[in-house]
Design a protein around this motif. Structure first.
Motif, PDB file in Angstrom:
ATOM      1  N   PHE A   8     100.740 135.291 103.591  1.00  0.00           N
ATOM      2  CA  PHE A   8      99.412 134.611 104.182  1.00  0.00           C
ATOM      3  C   PHE A   8      98.285 134.759 104.602  1.00  0.00           C
ATOM      4  O   PHE A   8      97.007 134.399 104.054  1.00  0.00           O
ATOM      5  N   ASP A   9      98.157 134.816 105.696  1.00  0.00           N
ATOM      6  CA  ASP A   9      96.834 135.998 106.446  1.00  0.00           C
ATOM      7  C   ASP A   9      96.132 136.535 105.153  1.00  0.00           C
ATOM      8  O   ASP A   9      94.941 136.791 105.564  1.00  0.00           O
ATOM      9  N   GLU A  10      96.776 137.275 103.971  1.00  0.00           N
ATOM     10  CA  GLU A  10      96.555 138.009 103.572  1.00  0.00           C
ATOM     11  C   GLU A  10      95.202 137.123 102.302  1.00  0.00           C
ATOM     12  O   GLU A  10      94.368 137.699 101.200  1.00  0.00           O
ATOM     13  N   MET A  75     100.629 128.999  97.176  1.00  0.00           N
ATOM     14  CA  MET A  75     101.521 128.498  96.337  1.00  0.00           C
ATOM     15  C   MET A  75     102.072 129.618  95.466  1.00  0.00           C
ATOM     16  O   MET A  75     103.414 130.420  95.222  1.00  0.00           O
ATOM     17  N   ALA A  76     101.228 130.381  94.814  1.00  0.00           N
ATOM     18  CA  ALA A  76     101.216 131.497  93.895  1.00  0.00           C
ATOM     19  C   ALA A  76     101.734 132.747  95.005  1.00  0.00           C
ATOM     20  O   ALA A  76     102.211 133.298  93.649  1.00  0.00           O
ATOM     21  N   MET A  82     108.879 135.337  96.486  1.00  0.00           N
ATOM     22  CA  MET A  82     109.905 135.096  95.550  1.00  0.00           C
ATOM     23  C   MET A  82     110.703 135.766  94.579  1.00  0.00           C
ATOM     24  O   MET A  82     112.017 135.771  94.831  1.00  0.00           O
ATOM     25  N   VAL A  83     109.956 135.744  94.265  1.00  0.00           N
ATOM     26  CA  VAL A  83     111.245 136.414  92.845  1.00  0.00           C
ATOM     27  C   VAL A  83     111.122 138.170  92.757  1.00  0.00           C
ATOM     28  O   VAL A  83     110.165 138.636  93.364  1.00  0.00           O
ATOM     29  N   PRO A  84     111.943 138.819  92.324  1.00  0.00           N
ATOM     30  CA  PRO A  84     112.659 140.088  93.302  1.00  0.00           C
ATOM     31  C   PRO A  84     111.412 141.417  91.824  1.00  0.00           C
ATOM     32  O   PRO A  84     112.219 142.356  92.024  1.00  0.00           O
ATOM     33  N   LYS A 146      96.883 119.847  88.316  1.00  0.00           N
ATOM     34  CA  LYS A 146      96.839 120.720  86.925  1.00  0.00           C
ATOM     35  C   LYS A 146      97.363 121.938  87.307  1.00  0.00           C
ATOM     36  O   LYS A 146      98.225 122.947  86.163  1.00  0.00           O
ATOM     37  N   PHE A 147      97.335 121.997  88.555  1.00  0.00           N
ATOM     38  CA  PHE A 147      97.620 124.088  88.676  1.00  0.00           C
ATOM     39  C   PHE A 147      98.923 123.968  88.912  1.00  0.00           C
ATOM     40  O   PHE A 147      99.494 125.319  89.088  1.00  0.00           O
ATOM     41  N   ILE A 148      99.781 123.210  88.458  1.00  0.00           N
ATOM     42  CA  ILE A 148     101.177 123.060  88.884  1.00  0.00           C
ATOM     43  C   ILE A 148     101.667 123.879  87.693  1.00  0.00           C
ATOM     44  O   ILE A 148     102.418 124.071  87.384  1.00  0.00           O
TER      45      ILE A 148
END
Length: 318
Positions: A8-10, A75-76, A82-84, A146-148
Motif C-alpha cells: 500500500f506504500d507504493e 481496493m484494486a 489476492m488473485v493468483p 460506482k468504482f465497484i
C-alpha cells in the motif's frame, strides 16, 4: 515468472502517473475556442451561470477524486495481490486493461440509467439543456461509489498502476465527445468509437434517444447489446423533467432528496427496494401516485390556459 506483489506504500506512485494535469491546457483552450466560436456564430453555446455551476461541480469532483484516489486504487491493489494470476505489464496489458475498463464503463453507465439509486449518482450530468465541453465537468459528487463496477479489472490480474493510467485516458476521452462543433466523423470511426454525434444522442430527451448510446470510448458495446441509436433528428438536451436551478448543491443532490422523500412514504421493504432499484420515474407508492395525479392536473390546466384566454377574448370582442 513469479508474480510481483505491491504494498500500500507504493500507492504513492500514483501521483507520478497522473496525466490529467498535462491535459488541462488543452481542455482550457478547447472550452475557450468553443465559446468564441459560439459567439462568432451567434449561438447560445454557453450560459454564464450554468458554466460557473459546471466549473464548481467539476472543481469539487477533482478534489474528491484526489482524496479518494489512494483508497479506491487500494481496493484494486488488494484484489490484484489476492488473485493468483497476473498479466505482465506491457503494451498488451494496457490494451486489455483499456478494453476491460470500457466494458465496465458501459455497464456502470447503463445501470446508472436503469436503476434509480445509481441514477442519483449520474443525473447531474444530464441536467444541462446545452451541449458543450463544460458539460463533461458536471459529474455527481457521489459518482465515486460506482468504482465497484470496475473491480473485475484487477481480478483479471491487471496491476493497479496500469489500471490507473488507463482509467485516466478513458475519463479524458469523455471530455472531447461533449460538443456540437464536430458533426460526423468518417464511417469506420463512427462504427467503432463513441463520437460527439453518438454522445449527443445519449444526452437527448427525445423519446427515441432516451437510454441509448451508453458507450464511453467504444460504441461497439451498444451495437452488441442493442442500445445503439444514430443521430437522426435535432437533439433536445436535458431531463424529461427539467431542473429549476443552477445551484451546484441542488444539481448534485436533488434526486437523492427525492428518493429520501419517497422512501419515507414507503410502507414495506419491498416498496423501498423498488424505489431504489426500479428505473427512474417508476411509480411504487401511493404517495407517488397522488403526486403524479397532482402534476398531471397542473400540467393539463397549464396547457388549457392559452385556449381559455383566447376564448374569453373572443367573447369580449363579440
Amino acid at each position: 515468472m513469479e508474480k510481483e506483489l505491491y504494498t500500500f506504500d507504493e500507492l504513492k506512485k500514483l501521483d507520478e502517473l497522473t496525466i490529467m494535469q498535462y491535459a488541462i491546457p488543452v481542455i482550457v483552450l478547447s472550452v475557450v475556442g468553443e465559446w468564441l466560436y459560439g459567439i462568432y456564430k451567434k449561438r447560445d453555446t454557453y450560459h454564464k451561470t450554468e458554466f460557473i455551476s459546471a466549473l464548481t461541480i467539476g472543481a469539487v469532483n477533482t478534489l474528491l477524486s484526489a482524496l479518494l484516489k489512494v483508497w479506491l486504487f487500494g481496493m484494486a491493489l488488494a484484489i490484484y495481490n489476492m488473485v493468483p494470476w497476473a498479466i505482465p505489464r506491457g503494451w498488451l496489458s494496457f490494451v486489455i486493461c483499456f478494453v476491460a475498463i470500457d466494458f465496465c464503463r458501459y455497464w456502470a453507465h447503463r445501470v446508472a440509467h436503469e436503476q434509480r439509486f445509481w441514477w442519483a449518482t449520474h443525473v447531474t450530468h444530464h441536467s444541462s439543456e446545452r451541449m458543450n465541453f463544460s458539460v463533461s465537468f458536471r459529474t455527481g459528487w457521489t459518482q465515486h461509489i460506482k468504482f465497484i463496477f470496475f473491480l473485475p479489472v484487477p481480478f483479471l490480474g491487471i496491476d493497479p498502476f496500469t489500471f490507473f493510467v488507463c482509467h485516466q485516458v478513458a475519463v479524458l476521452y469523455q471530455f472531447f465527445v461533449h460538443t456540437e462543433l464536430i458533426r460526423k466523423l468518417p464511417k469506420p470511426i463512427e462504427y467503432i468509437f463513441v463520437t460527439p454525434s453518438h454522445h449527443r444522442v445519449h444526452h437527448g430527451s427525445n423519446p427515441g434517444y432516451i437510454d441509448k448510446n451508453y458507450g464511453s470510448t467504444f460504441i461497439i458495446w451498444d451495437r452488441m447489446f442493442n442500445t445503439f441509436e444514430p443521430e437522426r433528428e435535432q437533439v433536445k438536451y436535458g431531463l424529461t423533467k427539467p431542473v429549476t436551478s443552477f445551484n451546484p448543491v441542488y444539481l448534485v443532490f436533488h434526486e437523492w432528496v427525492d428518493i429520501w422523500e419517497d422512501m419515507k412514504h414507503a410502507t414495506s421493504l419491498k416498496e423501498k427496494f423498488k424505489i431504489l432499484f426500479l428505473p427512474p420515474g417508476a411509480v411504487v407508492t401511493e404517495h407517488q401516485r397522488q403526486q403524479q395525479a397532482v402534476e398531471q392536473t397542473v400540467h393539463a390546466r397549464t396547457a388549457l390556459e392559452p385556449e381559455l384566454s383566447h376564448k374569453a377574448g373572443t367573447m369580449e370582442v363579440g
